[in-house]
Write an enzyme that holds these catalytic residues in place. Structure first.
Site, PDB file in Angstrom:
ATOM      1  N   SER A 193       0.832  -1.197   0.000  1.00 19.05           N
ATOM      2  CA  SER A 193       0.000   0.000   0.000  1.00 19.05           C
ATOM      3  C   SER A 193       0.875   1.260   0.000  1.00 19.05           C
ATOM      4  O   SER A 193       1.596   1.508  -0.956  1.00 19.05           O
ATOM      5  CB  SER A 193      -0.963  -0.030   1.185  1.00 19.05           C
ATOM      6  OG  SER A 193      -2.082   0.793   0.926  1.00 19.05           O
ATOM      7  N   LYS A 245     -22.828  18.044   6.999  1.00 16.30           N
ATOM      8  CA  LYS A 245     -21.782  18.522   7.908  1.00 16.30           C
ATOM      9  C   LYS A 245     -21.342  17.449   8.899  1.00 16.30           C
ATOM     10  O   LYS A 245     -20.187  17.448   9.356  1.00 16.30           O
ATOM     11  CB  LYS A 245     -22.286  19.761   8.662  1.00 16.30           C
ATOM     12  CG  LYS A 245     -21.211  20.435   9.506  1.00 16.30           C
ATOM     13  CD  LYS A 245     -20.030  20.850   8.647  1.00 16.30           C
ATOM     14  CE  LYS A 245     -18.946  21.511   9.479  1.00 16.30           C
ATOM     15  NZ  LYS A 245     -17.750  21.817   8.683  1.00 16.30           N
TER      16      LYS A 245
END
Length: 396
Positions: A193, A245
């Site tokens: 990764s 939000k």
């Protein structure tokens, strides 16, 4: 007892019994360990102060010009930020004009965890590459990678540092040009990764047959604990300026999550994933142009394996994700072949700590010092809502 004595004889006087004195208890010895520790601490502190004073004088004298001191003491006596590095000779091959610098990336790639001096992994690697770039005797860098990956931002920063180091810098004003130098990657047991993300731009990648690498992908985690809150009788009060939000908040019920939020997060993941695959394609493509038939080009089907899976070094060679199968010594040989040198000295730039860094650990207010227990398992702490180039092995 015989009491018959001849006439005129005086009986001997009676002897008093001997007085046996009780032994006095030994006085406890006072421990002087704290005194020894205090003396050592004072001596170390004095050496640190003398060293800092000498460094300040040296900087001040370095600022002298024909017109005077040029405020050298005032402007240079402050301690410079960043890692303090010492060059260490790892292997002496008798070379006088050629060196190969070894830069190690070990463990989780992060920019949040700082050492005693307040420097994180990205800071240290930047300083090491700058040191290697400034030394004309350093002909190449070997990047030793043994990492499962880590933070997206930190991995990308290291990736760009390697690209800039290899490209060099043109002259700018009074600053002379810096010639680019090749970086050869030597993979350890794990370069997955983010560990592969920082390896991709290297001029040459060397891996072992059993190296676990690739794991090309992005991960983001979160936990929804609203059900537990309901069982405990806890109700959240949330005030927000927009419907998204509180995206990824674990306090929302399932029916409170907007229908399009999953697609928004998935698009964010795929955008970052697209950058990962572009980094691989660009890095391996540039390396193949320079290495020619000596190296490997990406296989036509490499994207089929860019789904987050790890592959062995042998499979990575077939896919063109690495250039060769070998160990660290093979990486050194390749660095010498690319640069046209032989028997170069191997050096490392190791971070140096002084007594000021040691004392600062005790003087930091508002910061808790954790006591860590080593159970033999390195479990990364993933922050909710943060993106990671990270491979996590399954836990039994």
């Amino acid at each position: 007892m015989d009491t018959n004595f001849p006439a005129g004889d005086v009986p001997p006087p009676l002897q008093p019994p001997p007085i046996i004195a009780a032994p006095q208890p030994a006085k406890p010895r006072k421990s002087r360990g704290w005194m020894i520790f205090a003396i050592i601490l004072v001596v170390l502190l004095m050496f640190s102060l003398l060293g800092n004073f000498a460094q300040a004088i040296s900087h001040a004298l370095g600022g002298i010009t024909p017109g005077g001191f040029n405020n050298g003491f005032a402007s240079r006596s402050l301690r410079e930020a960043g890692p303090k590095l010492d060059e260490v000779l790892v292997k002496d091959n008798g070379a006088r004009s050629s060196k190969i610098a070894v830069v190690t990336v070990d463990g989780i790639i992060t920019s949040h965890q700082a050492d005693q001096a307040g420097n994180n992994m990205v800071d240290v690697i930047r300083a090491q590459l700058d040191r290697a770039a400034d030394d004309a005797r350093v002909k190449a860098v070997i990047l030793k990678v043994d990492s499962p990956g880590g933070e997206v931002m930190a991995s990308d920063q290291i990736n760009k540092l390697i690209v800039d180091f290899q490209n060099g810098k043109p002259a700018k004003g009074d600053v002379p040009a810096v010639k680019g130098k090749p970086v050869i990657c030597s993979m350890g047991s794990l370069a997955a990764s983010g560990g592969y993300y920082i390896s991709a731009p290297c001029r040459w990648i060397e891996a072992d047959d059993l190296t676990l690498t690739a794991s090309i992908g992005v991960i983001m985690e979160g936990i929804n604990y609203r059900g537990l809150m309901d069982k405990l009788g806890i109700a959240p009060n949330v005030y927000k300026s927009g419907i998204h939000k509180d995206m990824l908040s674990g306090m929302r019920e399932t029916n409170e999550i907007p229908a399009d939020e999953h697609d928004m997060i998935q698009n964010l993941i795929m955008d970052t994933y697209g950058q990962f695959t572009n980094i691989v394609a660009q890095g391996r493509g540039n390396a193949h142009k320079l290495n020619g038939s000596d190296g490997k080009m990406l296989a036509p089907d490499w994207m089929k394996f860019a789904d987050g899976r790890v592959v062995s070094g042998k499979e990575a060679l077939r896919l063109g994700l690495v250039d060769g199968i070998g160990d660290f010594d093979n990486a050194v040989d390749r660095a010498e072949k690319i640069t046209g040198i032989s028997n170069a000295n191997l050096v490392e730039y190791r971070e140096r700590y002084d007594i000021g860094d040691f004392l600062s650990m005790f003087g930091q207010s508002g910061k808790a010092h954790d006591i860590k227990l080593d159970f033999g398992v390195d479990i990364p702490k993933l922050q909710a809502g943060a993106l990671y180039f990270l491979w996590q092995p399954p836990m039994d």
